[in-house]
Design an enzyme around this catalytic site. Structure first.
Site, PDB file in Angstrom:
ATOM      1  N   GLU A 249      29.431  41.201  31.282  1.00 44.72           N
ATOM      2  CA  GLU A 249      29.721  40.768  32.655  1.00 44.72           C
ATOM      3  C   GLU A 249      29.283  39.322  32.890  1.00 44.72           C
ATOM      4  OE1 GLU A 249      31.526  44.306  34.245  1.00 44.72           O
ATOM      5  OE2 GLU A 249      31.447  42.214  34.858  1.00 44.72           O
ATOM      6  N   ASP A 382      39.842  48.223  27.054  1.00 46.77           N
ATOM      7  CA  ASP A 382      40.925  47.371  27.545  1.00 46.77           C
ATOM      8  C   ASP A 382      40.949  45.931  27.049  1.00 46.77           C
ATOM      9  OD1 ASP A 382      38.630  46.869  29.004  1.00 46.77           O
ATOM     10  OD2 ASP A 382      39.476  47.356  30.955  1.00 46.77           O
ATOM     11  N   GLU A 516      44.168  44.598  38.397  1.00 42.18           N
ATOM     12  CA  GLU A 516      45.025  44.791  37.219  1.00 42.18           C
ATOM     13  C   GLU A 516      46.498  44.988  37.548  1.00 42.18           C
ATOM     14  OE1 GLU A 516      40.911  45.325  36.282  1.00 42.18           O
ATOM     15  OE2 GLU A 516      42.131  46.467  37.723  1.00 42.18           O
TER      16      GLU A 516
END
Length: 614
Positions: A249, A382, A516
């Site tokens: 992150e 992903d 997304e």
């Protein structure tokens, strides 16, 4: 005549200098001397540069510094001095008249162009003042900054598109102003309770929203807000914390955000901060295999993995989503270690057998062996696939290893995970030990955009086929929105038990402003110009607000009171680009990291200037 009219930084853009032609010659000359002294004093105080005359002459006058030539030797006579004084005065008069004309021309430039001229000239002075080895005080090599094309765009010609784009900018301003008013310096905003919110993902690092939003502010030409954010970064962004952070992150939001801000604006503070943080993340790679830990204490350099992650494994989407940023860190710092660390990850992966050609989500950093055989193109997996493709594109299509790994993985995904429902909706399921779970997460919806982005480079004659797949995934994800009461998509939706594209479990019904689906619409618009993608994006705009909701199927929304930093970094940016022309951040010059921070393509070296950013 006010003094300010002669100073580029105190005049409003496009204001022209007053003409001095109404004064007599002697009065004009006296005024010129006064103004010259004033300019020299002001600009010397502003920049604190020991060679400020050289800097200012390069930026504003494009000539050598004014020569006074007032030296007198021991043999000078009184009569000779008088002649020399006349020549000196004539020289000064001529140079200052030229300076006035060029300063007048400078006033016609936009403020950001003037600032960029100053930055470039500052860097030239720094370069010339560097000692042996070409390093500055921060031990960074000199890099010639060149802004890639399309950093800012222009208004669309179509009135409806222009109005919608303006509305999205208005949403960004509202989100930013609310954060600045109620949570300035905190990581995120709680818009309902009007206070700051901090996640343990960032340890005690502050300002996630500020750093995440920098490039969005610049792209939307919100320069006043961008300058305020820059000032906060320079004065307050501190990585010297005794706290544990998520390497993933912090990399995608902070390192990615700082890199993007540097490439868009050319401000050195962003390069310095990005490299500083990157160096603090390097101890995460101190494992037997070089596969990094998920969590790292920035002070002690001690790392560990999430306790829930399959026996202490590292996660595919986390250790596989460092490549873009670390390649740029090597380029901007001159330190090859960043690139070596991420290239080593590929070596480890290439030595392993892949079940059915798939990459499991868990890998033990000590043994170098797969953990639980769980495969997902959504959460936990992903962005690993995304970065394989984008590493190839960012290398100006020279990274053949990344290209092969991506297309091989995509073929395995199509064979083993991609399915079509009885209602004709294409989805990407999850794979657990050989069994399919017919669930697709909101996170997985990025895959439509990814497949479209890579379709042009697909092997054989698969370009058209992959564009069809991308369009089908976009349609499925749109259906997940359309089938809710609030017209916002759930966190995950299923294709079993007689339901299609609907969340059946309460803990999957929430919406937290994720980007997304909008991301895929943006890519599909760019590649097809099918107007439905803009319409679908506009539907989402009309349903959105500053925070998420707990149940998208409930007619009355129950808000979660968190304005995620990625809402400003990703969701609003992708919406803005969806309603922008294609030459705004064009894909042949920019690649987006997984937090939507644009990074420039590293062009093939045609100039033998390794430290130049093109």
């Amino acid at each position: 005549m006010p003094v300010a009219t002669l100073l580029p930084f105190t005049a409003t853009p496009n204001r022209k200098s007053a003409s001095p032609t109404s004064f007599r010659l002697t009065e004009k000359f006296i005024l010129l001397l006064v103004f010259s002294a004033f300019i020299t004093l002001c600009f010397g105080a502003i920049f604190f540069l020991p060679d400020s005359s050289k800097l200012l002459s390069g930026v504003f006058f494009h000539s050598s510094a004014v020569e006074t030539n007032t030296r007198t030797g021991p043999d000078s006579s009184d009569s000779g001095s008088a002649g020399n004084d006349d020549r000196v005065l004539a020289k000064i008069r001529k140079d200052h008249e030229k300076a006035l004309l060029e300063a007048k021309d400078t006033l016609q430039k936009r403020p950001d162009e003037i600032k960029q001229d100053i930055i470039i000239e500052k860097e030239k002075v720094v370069k010339e003042s560097m000692g042996q080895g070409g390093k500055d005080v921060n031990n960074l090599p000199f890099v010639e900054y060149r802004r890639p094309p399309g950093a800012t765009g222009h208004e669309p010609l179509d009135p409806e598109t222009r109005d919608r784009r303006a509305k999205i900018k208005e949403m960004m301003k509202h989100a930013w102003d609310s954060y600045r008013r109620y949570a300035w310096g905190s990581n995120e905003l709680r818009p309902v309770s009007k206070q700051g919110h901090s996640s343990n993902l960032f340890g005690s690092i502050k300002g996630a929203t500020i750093v995440d939003a920098l490039d969005t502010l610049y792209i939307m030409e919100m320069f006043e807000e961008f300058d305020a954010a820059t000032d906060w970064v320079e004065k307050n962004l501190d990585f010297n914390v005794n706290a544990e952070v998520s390497v993933f992150e912090v990399n995608i939001r902070f390192v990615g955000g700082l890199l993007s801000a540097y490439y868009l604006s050319g401000k050195e503070v962003f390069r310095r901060k990005a490299v500083e943080l990157g160096e603090k993340l390097l101890p995460a790679f101190k494992t037997p295999t070089g596969i990094p830990w998920a969590l790292l204490n920035l002070k002690s350099g001690i790392g560990r993995n999430w306790p829930w992650a399959s026996g202490g494994s590292s996660i595919l989407a986390e250790y596989g989503t460092l490549h873009l940023e670390f390649m740029h860190l090597s380029k901007l710092s001159g330190n090859p270690e960043f690139a070596q660390k991420v290239m080593n990850i590929r070596k480890v992966l290439n030595r392993l057998d892949k079940p059915q050609g798939l990459y499991p989500n868990y890998l033990n950093p000590n043994s170098g062996q797969w953990g639980q055989h769980h495969v997902s193109v959504g959460g936990l997996g992903d962005s690993f696939y995304e970065y394989l493709l984008k590493a190839w594109l960012m290398s100006d299509k020279t990274d053949e290893e990344g290209k092969k790994m991506y297309y091989d993985a995509l073929q395995a995904i199509e064979t083993n995970l991609m399915r079509k429902s009885s209602g004709g909706l294409t989805y990407i399921a999850e794979w657990k030990g050989g069994l399919l779970e017919h669930k697709m997460g909101h996170l997985t919806c990025f895959a439509g955009g990814m497949i479209a982005l890579g379709a042009d480079g697909a092997p054989g004659d698969k370009t058209g086929h992959q564009m069809e797949q991308a369009a089908e995934i976009a349609r499925t994800c749109h259906e997940s929105y359309a089938r809710t009461a609030l017209k916002l998509g759930p966190e995950a939706f299923r294709f079993d038990g007689g339901v299609e594209a609907i969340a059946t479990r309460q803990n999957e019904k929430y919406f937290i402003l994720r980007p997304e689906v909008i991301e895929t619409y943006m890519y599909m618009w760019r590649f097809t110009h099918d107007p439905k993608y803009r319409e679908w994006g506009w539907e989402a705009v009309q349903s959105c607000r500053l925070d998420g909701v707990r149940d998208v199927y409930a007619p009355t929304p129950n808000h979660d009171d968190v304005q995620q930093s990625f809402y400003l970094a990703e969701t609003l940016k992708y919406l803005y680009l969806l309603f922008s022309d294609d030459d705004h951040l064009p894909f042949d010059h920019w690649v987006f990291n997984t937090e939507a921070h644009p990074l420039p393509v590293i062009k093939k070296d045609k100039t033998d200037r390794p430290n130049e950013v093109e």
